[in-house]
Design a protein around this motif. Structure first.
Motif, short mmCIF file in Angstrom:
data_model
loop_
_atom_site.label_atom_id
_atom_site.label_comp_id
_atom_site.label_asym_id
_atom_site.label_seq_id
_atom_site.Cartn_x
_atom_site.Cartn_y
_atom_site.Cartn_z
N SER A 250 0.83 -1.20 0.00
CA SER A 250 0.00 0.00 0.00
C SER A 250 0.87 1.26 0.00
CB SER A 250 -0.93 0.01 1.22
OG SER A 250 -1.85 -1.06 1.16
N ALA A 251 1.92 1.24 0.81
CA ALA A 251 2.81 2.41 0.88
C ALA A 251 3.50 2.67 -0.44
CB ALA A 251 3.84 2.20 2.00
N ILE A 252 4.03 1.61 -1.07
CA ILE A 252 4.71 1.77 -2.35
C ILE A 252 3.74 2.18 -3.44
CG2 ILE A 252 5.82 0.45 -4.21
CD1 ILE A 252 7.76 1.24 -2.11
N GLN A 253 2.55 1.59 -3.45
CA GLN A 253 1.57 1.91 -4.48
C GLN A 253 1.11 3.37 -4.39
OE1 GLN A 253 -1.50 -1.07 -4.20
NE2 GLN A 253 -0.14 -2.71 -4.91
N GLN A 254 0.99 3.89 -3.18
CA GLN A 254 0.61 5.30 -3.03
C GLN A 254 1.70 6.22 -3.60
OE1 GLN A 254 -0.33 6.07 1.07
NE2 GLN A 254 -2.14 4.74 1.08
N LEU A 255 2.95 5.88 -3.32
CA LEU A 255 4.05 6.67 -3.88
C LEU A 255 4.05 6.60 -5.41
CD1 LEU A 255 7.01 5.78 -1.46
CD2 LEU A 255 5.94 8.02 -1.75
N ALA A 256 3.91 5.38 -5.94
CA ALA A 256 3.96 5.19 -7.38
C ALA A 256 2.80 5.89 -8.09
CB ALA A 256 3.96 3.70 -7.71
N GLU A 257 1.63 5.86 -7.47
CA GLU A 257 0.46 6.50 -8.09
C GLU A 257 0.66 7.99 -8.29
OE1 GLU A 257 -2.87 5.51 -5.67
OE2 GLU A 257 -2.95 3.41 -6.34
N SER A 258 1.43 8.62 -7.40
CA SER A 258 1.69 10.06 -7.54
C SER A 258 2.52 10.37 -8.78
CB SER A 258 2.41 10.58 -6.29
OG SER A 258 3.73 10.04 -6.19
N ALA A 259 3.19 9.34 -9.31
CA ALA A 259 3.98 9.50 -10.55
C ALA A 259 3.28 8.87 -11.75
CB ALA A 259 5.36 8.88 -10.37
N GLY A 260 2.06 8.40 -11.55
CA GLY A 260 1.32 7.78 -12.64
C GLY A 260 1.80 6.39 -12.98
N ILE A 261 2.45 5.71 -12.03
CA ILE A 261 3.00 4.37 -12.23
C ILE A 261 2.09 3.35 -11.56
CG2 ILE A 261 4.96 2.85 -11.77
CD1 ILE A 261 6.67 5.46 -11.64
N GLY A 262 1.73 2.30 -12.29
CA GLY A 262 0.91 1.25 -11.74
C GLY A 262 1.67 -0.05 -11.56
N PHE A 263 1.03 -1.02 -10.93
CA PHE A 263 1.63 -2.33 -10.72
C PHE A 263 0.79 -3.39 -11.44
CE2 PHE A 263 3.32 0.23 -7.35
CZ PHE A 263 4.65 -0.17 -7.28
N ASN A 264 1.47 -4.16 -12.28
CA ASN A 264 0.82 -5.20 -13.08
C ASN A 264 -0.25 -4.60 -13.99
OD1 ASN A 264 2.36 -7.15 -11.63
ND2 ASN A 264 0.87 -7.05 -9.97
N GLY A 265 0.00 -3.37 -14.43
CA GLY A 265 -0.92 -2.68 -15.32
C GLY A 265 -0.52 -2.84 -16.78
N SER A 266 -1.17 -2.07 -17.64
CA SER A 266 -0.99 -2.22 -19.09
C SER A 266 -0.09 -1.16 -19.71
CB SER A 266 -2.36 -2.17 -19.78
OG SER A 266 -3.03 -0.94 -19.50
N HIS A 267 0.30 -0.14 -18.94
CA HIS A 267 1.17 0.89 -19.50
C HIS A 267 2.61 0.35 -19.63
CE1 HIS A 267 -1.96 3.59 -17.57
NE2 HIS A 267 -2.03 3.88 -18.86
N PRO A 268 3.34 0.79 -20.63
CA PRO A 268 4.71 0.28 -20.80
C PRO A 268 5.63 0.64 -19.64
CG PRO A 268 4.27 2.09 -22.32
CD PRO A 268 2.96 1.72 -21.72
#
Length: 381
Positions: A16-34
């Motif tokens: 949860s902590a890492i995902q919140q940080l990543a979301e602020s940069a528009g980065i997802g986990f196991n998503g479809s963006h390159p």
């Protein structure tokens, strides 16, 4: 559902902590963006929070995660300043303290980067680089290929130095001799190149056979000759802040009063005593990127700044091209290098490309003269 990519309840707070940080940069986990991170080991989240930048790089080297476009991922990470929000491991903190207390680029330690990086193997660099083996930023103005861009860079340097036949040129950190060969064959210069890499010296001597070129295995602090022109390309990043004064004093000692010195270096937006800790650990031990302030302070009273040229955006293009060549040539290299090395080297090239693309890293060519050129100089671009 893939259990390997689904964190357990015990891991949920880390993820949860890492995902919140990543979301602020528009980065997802196991998503479809390159640029999204594909997690293969649920321990990834905890490792990054505990070990920071080093943990991110090491977990990639070990195959804990993948990303289709590492360069795009790192552009987003850098632009969002996420590295400042992730705690650093104790060993990184201690290394920063040590950098403030010790001279990491002393005479004895200066040879480490040659042994651990530049002596990796000429086969690696021959496949990745252009025919002159230029391991520094190319100049992509009005050209389309790496070969053309590196030749344009060499020609730009010689023109900025106003190099003429018969002039004595010193190349500090001459690499595999590409610039020495170019300056001697195209401009008629008499060149002395120095390097701290035995592999580079061996190949550079072969490259420059029959030309007025001498390649020495020598530390810059041991120079005593006099030269009309001095150049240093991609070497200053290994000098270290404690030695900047000594470096420029040495150049001033060996350059003639009416000479010119061109410094080509990666630059940092702020003064620091170390680099990215993963880069320092796995790629360039004891390295440090200079700031404008540090260079200005160390050249004060020694040189007049004739020109300061920033084309850091071109390093993004150069690094991406190197990575393409490295990846394409891997079948020829893999018998001599491990799979972990393959992942490490691609991570290094593409993470740096992302840093330059985000304009967090710079590339400077600085032209200096001892007393100022009468009437000034008209520097080509």
């Amino acid at each position: 559902m893939n259990l390997l990519t689904t964190p357990s309840k015990a891991n949920s707070r880390w993820s949860s902590a890492i995902q919140q940080l990543a979301e602020s940069a528009g980065i997802g986990f196991n998503g479809s963006h390159p640029w999204d991170i594909q997690v293969h080991n649920p321990g990834f989240y905890q490792r990054v929070l505990q070990d920071g930048i080093v943990g991110l790089g090491e977990s990639y080297m070990e195959g804990w995660w993948e990303c289709e476009r590492l360069d795009q991922l790192f552009t987003r990470l850098v632009e969002a300043h996420l590295s400042e929000k992730i705690p650093q491991q104790l060993s990184v903190f201690l290394s920063l303290v040590w950098a403030r207390l010790a001279n990491l680029q002393s005479r004895q330690r200066a040879w480490i980067v040659g042994e651990e990086h530049y002596d990796l193997g000429n086969d690696l660099f021959e496949i990745m680089l252009d025919s002159r083996m230029q391991y520094s930023c190319a100049y992509w103005k009005e050209v389309n290929t790496l070969e053309e861009a590196q030749e344009a860079k060499l020609d730009l340097i010689c023109r900025k130095l106003d190099l003429e036949p018969g002039m004595k040129l010193l190349d500090i950190g001459c690499g595999w001799g590409g610039l020495a060969e170019f300056a001697a064959s195209r401009y008629g210069a008499s060149v002395v190149g120095i390097t701290i890499s035995k592999e580079q010296q061996h190949l550079a001597r072969d490259r420059c056979k029959g030309l007025d070129v001498e390649i020495r295995l020598q530390d810059y602090r041991d120079l005593n000759d006099t030269f009309d022109r001095v150049v240093s390309v991609g070497m200053f990043e290994h000098v270290g802040p404690r030695n900047y004064d000594t470096f420029f004093q040495t150049v001033r000692k060996v350059i003639s009063d009416n000479g010119l010195f061109l410094l080509h270096t990666i630059g940092s937006l702020q003064s620091d005593l170390s680099v990215n800790p993963w880069i320092e650990k796995y790629i360039f031990p004891n390295g440090c990127l200079p700031s404008m302030l540090q260079i200005a302070k160390s050249t004060e009273g020694l040189f007049v700044t004739e020109d300061w040229h920033n084309f850091g955006a071109d390093y993004d293009l150069t690094l991406v091209e190197w990575e393409k060549r490295f990846k394409a040539g891997w079948p020829e290299l893999k018998e001599n290098y491990s799979d972990s090395f393959y992942r490490m080297f691609r991570y290094y090239l593409l993470s740096c490309a992302g840093g330059f693309r985000a304009r967090d890293l710079q590339l400077w060519q600085i032209v200096l003269s001892p007393h100022g050129v009468p009437g000034g100089i008209r520097v080509p671009r």
